[in-house]
Design a protein around this motif. Structure first.
Motif, short mmCIF file in Angstrom:
data_model
loop_
_atom_site.label_atom_id
_atom_site.label_comp_id
_atom_site.label_asym_id
_atom_site.label_seq_id
_atom_site.Cartn_x
_atom_site.Cartn_y
_atom_site.Cartn_z
N ILE A 11 0.69 -1.31 0.08
CA ILE A 11 0.05 -0.14 -0.07
C ILE A 11 0.91 1.22 -0.07
CG2 ILE A 11 -1.70 1.35 1.37
CD1 ILE A 11 -2.88 -1.28 2.33
N TRP A 12 1.91 1.18 0.82
CA TRP A 12 2.73 2.33 0.92
C TRP A 12 3.77 2.69 -0.27
CZ3 TRP A 12 2.13 6.47 4.10
CH2 TRP A 12 3.34 7.26 4.19
N SER A 13 3.98 1.47 -1.16
CA SER A 13 4.91 1.75 -2.29
C SER A 13 4.20 2.23 -3.26
CB SER A 13 5.17 0.16 -2.63
OG SER A 13 4.34 -0.55 -3.03
N LEU A 14 2.86 2.42 -3.36
CA LEU A 14 2.08 2.88 -4.37
C LEU A 14 1.73 4.26 -4.17
CD1 LEU A 14 -0.72 0.09 -4.87
CD2 LEU A 14 1.28 0.48 -6.33
N LYS A 15 2.29 5.01 -4.92
CA LYS A 15 2.59 6.67 -4.81
C LYS A 15 0.91 7.16 -4.91
CE LYS A 15 4.16 11.02 -6.60
NZ LYS A 15 4.77 11.54 -7.60
N LYS A 193 -10.71 13.37 -3.88
CA LYS A 193 -9.13 13.11 -3.83
C LYS A 193 -8.55 11.99 -2.87
CE LYS A 193 -8.45 17.87 -5.51
NZ LYS A 193 -7.85 19.38 -5.18
N GLY A 194 -9.32 11.56 -2.04
CA GLY A 194 -8.85 10.78 -0.95
C GLY A 194 -9.31 9.06 -1.20
N ILE A 195 -9.46 8.49 0.00
CA ILE A 195 -9.96 7.16 -0.26
C ILE A 195 -11.22 6.90 0.44
CG2 ILE A 195 -8.83 6.21 1.81
CD1 ILE A 195 -8.70 4.35 -1.71
N GLY A 196 -12.19 6.19 -0.16
CA GLY A 196 -13.72 6.12 0.60
C GLY A 196 -14.39 7.22 0.21
N ASN A 197 -15.76 6.90 0.69
CA ASN A 197 -16.78 7.77 0.91
C ASN A 197 -16.54 8.62 1.86
OD1 ASN A 197 -19.61 8.97 1.68
ND2 ASN A 197 -20.02 7.91 -0.38
N GLY A 198 -16.35 10.10 1.44
CA GLY A 198 -15.96 11.25 2.59
C GLY A 198 -17.09 11.09 3.55
N ILE A 199 -18.28 11.33 3.15
CA ILE A 199 -19.18 11.76 4.05
C ILE A 199 -19.33 10.70 4.89
CG2 ILE A 199 -21.66 12.10 4.14
CD1 ILE A 199 -20.26 14.39 2.81
N ILE A 436 -9.24 0.18 -1.49
CA ILE A 436 -7.84 -0.26 -1.40
C ILE A 436 -7.52 -1.57 -1.88
CG2 ILE A 436 -5.97 -0.58 0.28
CD1 ILE A 436 -7.17 0.84 2.25
N ASN A 437 -7.97 -2.41 -1.94
CA ASN A 437 -8.20 -3.67 -2.67
C ASN A 437 -8.23 -3.52 -4.00
OD1 ASN A 437 -7.90 -5.16 -0.46
ND2 ASN A 437 -9.96 -6.09 -0.44
N THR A 438 -8.91 -2.79 -4.69
CA THR A 438 -9.01 -2.35 -6.14
C THR A 438 -7.79 -1.85 -6.52
OG1 THR A 438 -11.35 -2.10 -6.15
CG2 THR A 438 -10.29 -1.17 -8.03
N TYR A 439 -7.21 -0.93 -5.84
CA TYR A 439 -5.72 -0.33 -6.21
C TYR A 439 -4.75 -1.44 -6.26
CZ TYR A 439 -7.25 4.56 -6.33
OH TYR A 439 -7.77 5.67 -6.85
N ASN A 442 -5.40 -4.14 -9.10
CA ASN A 442 -4.69 -3.43 -10.47
C ASN A 442 -3.34 -3.36 -10.50
OD1 ASN A 442 -7.54 -3.03 -11.11
ND2 ASN A 442 -7.55 -0.98 -10.36
N HIS A 443 -2.74 -3.46 -9.38
CA HIS A 443 -1.09 -3.19 -9.65
C HIS A 443 -0.71 -4.76 -9.26
CE1 HIS A 443 -1.91 1.08 -9.48
NE2 HIS A 443 -0.71 1.29 -9.95
N HIS A 444 -1.35 -5.84 -9.31
CA HIS A 444 -0.94 -7.09 -9.06
C HIS A 444 -0.59 -7.57 -7.87
CE1 HIS A 444 -1.51 -7.19 -13.66
NE2 HIS A 444 -0.47 -6.35 -13.74
N TYR A 445 -1.05 -6.77 -6.56
CA TYR A 445 -0.76 -7.08 -5.46
C TYR A 445 -2.10 -7.68 -4.74
CZ TYR A 445 3.27 -3.95 -5.55
OH TYR A 445 4.43 -3.45 -5.82
N ASP A 446 -1.60 -8.66 -3.74
CA ASP A 446 -2.86 -9.28 -3.13
C ASP A 446 -3.46 -8.03 -2.21
OD1 ASP A 446 -2.78 -11.88 -4.00
OD2 ASP A 446 -1.39 -12.47 -2.45
N GLY A 447 -4.79 -8.05 -2.24
CA GLY A 447 -5.58 -6.88 -1.37
C GLY A 447 -5.67 -7.53 -0.11
N LEU A 448 -6.16 -6.46 0.77
CA LEU A 448 -6.22 -6.61 2.21
C LEU A 448 -7.56 -7.94 2.45
CD1 LEU A 448 -6.66 -3.32 3.57
CD2 LEU A 448 -4.79 -4.73 4.13
#
Length: 460
Positions: A11-15, A193-199, A436-439, A442-448
């Motif tokens: 997760i941290w390695s994906l800018k 601009k962030g992750i998830g549904n802000g509200i 987060i799993n989708t990201y 998409n970069h060929h990593y196992d999701g959470l």
């Protein structure tokens, strides 16, 4: 554990993902900071003391119950007379109103079908309606905090200006409206601009903000004189984890309706072959399709029975409706949740449209004719799974009242054992983890929470 740590490193390695997470955390920090800024006309130190006295003396038989319930969604801002006292709830109310009006007003129905431009127009309508809701809720909030403090001798010390003057009401209303609009803006920025549904994230943060203090109060009570000891704290934690597991099951449980695409099947030589490998070949009907909306609707109406106490304050039956832990309140609360679950599911799951879309795309449910028969079949299945789902949701909503007294000793901590608070926390967490799993995928990593599942699939 090693796989989980590796996932965090991925997760941290994906800018892009790292920047989204940091932006979200920054916006949350701004929101939490704003909740500690009191209204300019309010003496925050005196207000805190008065609120503590109010809770300790029972708060009109509600104690931390109703006040804690309202304050939990704003992270304590409601009880602290903060500029963010109304929080994001006016926006939620406006969204619900627009959604319900969309079922009856043709113009809004057209906007819902106009794609991105229609959604933008609906969002703008929701924003303006949010301001209108704030203009109603802000005076009500100011009235409630002023009348709440009247019995106390130090009432006059809680204000820097006369609470009945225009210099108190006008600036306070403007600031409360601005605070709610600012919270709405923060939520939309997190979504963009962030992750998830802000509200949803801001609501969850407000709820989680009260969890540490509630747990400390419970720990002090259980380990103090007359308490059951530290072993009861361990039992409570284990039971809470079990409740969270049930909430996850309730949130993700679906009934899969198998479908076939006749035209594509015939092209391959037979209707019984499983075609479109990797594509979804079923319709997912959620057991709890209404989510937390029935609980929110029911809570909005539960303020009405409590008003009957003001008509006849000697009636102990009506007085029970002012206490969110009483049997009167929870029986009516549970029944309303079951009713609203069926109502909200019926207006939000368009079985007729689903049947038409299936027919238009050459899809069908085995042994069921396309068209009206398919719509009737889907409606029948939806009704059958909604009944147990609504009962489960009602039990979940009244669970805080069930555990309070025999398992949990403090009301604030009991509120985390079910109801809207826990369902929102679980739902928002699952939605954020899914993004987060989708990201990662998409970069060929196992999701959470996907590593073990992937290894099991590969081995099979």
């Amino acid at each position: 554990m090693k796989g989980f740590i590796q996932t965090l490193k991925n997760i941290w390695s994906l800018k892009e993902l790292r920047e989204k997470i940091l932006f979200t955390l920054g916006m949350i920090l701004v929101y939490r900071f704003a909740t500690f800024i009191s209204l300019p006309a309010i003496n925050l130190s005196e207000v805190g003391d008065l609120l503590e006295n109010y809770k300790n003396q029972g708060g009109n038989n509600q104690g931390a119950g109703l006040l804690g319930l309202l304050s939990s969604f704003t992270g304590g801002a409601f009880a602290n007379a903060s500029i963010m006292a109304l929080g994001i709830m006016p926006y939620i109310s406006a969204s619900i109103i627009v959604q319900l009006m969309g079922m009856a007003i043709p113009y809004l129905q057209k906007l819902q079908k106009d794609g991105e431009s229609g959604r933008n127009t609906l969002n703008q309508i929701t924003r303006w309606l949010t301001i209108a809701v704030c203009l109603v809720q802000a005076p009500s909030y100011l009235t409630s905090i002023t009348t709440m403090f009247l019995p106390y001798a130090q009432f006059s010390q809680a204000y820097y200006v006369e609470p009945n003057s225009i210099m108190f009401w006008l600036p306070s209303i403007v600031i409360l409206v601005a605070g709610s609009v600012f919270a709405m803006w923060l939520g939309e920025k997190i979504t963009d601009k962030g992750i998830g549904n802000g509200i949803s994230i801001l609501i969850m943060v407000g709820i989680l903000a009260g969890l540490p203090q509630a747990f400390v109060q419970e720990y002090v009570t259980q380990t103090g004189a007359g308490g059951a000891g530290a072993i009861m704290i361990l039992i409570e934690i284990l039971f809470w984890m079990f409740v969270v597991l049930l909430a996850i099951i309730l949130s993700v449980a679906v009934r899969k309706i198998p479908i076939q695409y006749v035209s594509r099947a015939q092209a391959r030589g037979g209707v019984n072959k499983n075609l479109m490998q990797g594509a979804r070949q079923w319709i997912p009907l959620k057991v709890n399709a209404a989510g937390v909306m029935p609980i929110i609707f029911a809570q909005a109406l539960m303020f009405v029975p409590g008003l009957l106490t003001k008509v006849d304050d000697s009636n102990t039956f009506f007085a029970g409706f002012q206490n969110v832990f009483s049997w009167q309140y929870n029986v009516l609360f549970g029944l309303l949740i079951i009713i609203f679950t069926f109502f909200y599911t019926a207006i939000t799951i368009p079985v007729n449209q689903m049947a038409d879309d299936l027919k238009r795309n050459g899809g069908l449910i085995p042994k069921i004719r396309p068209g009206k028969e398919t719509a009737d079949y889907l409606d029948d299945i939806l009704s059958k799974i909604t009944l147990p789902g609504s009962i489960f949701l009602a039990i979940f909503a009244v669970l805080p009242a069930l555990v309070y007294g025999w398992l949990v000793e403090t009301q604030n901590f009991a509120l985390f054992f079910g109801g809207t608070s826990l369902l929102i926390m679980v739902g928002v967490t699952l939605d954020t983890v899914q993004q987060i799993n989708t990201y990662l995928l998409n970069h060929h990593y196992d999701g959470l929470m996907q590593s073990k599942l992937s290894r099991t699939t590969n081995q099979s």
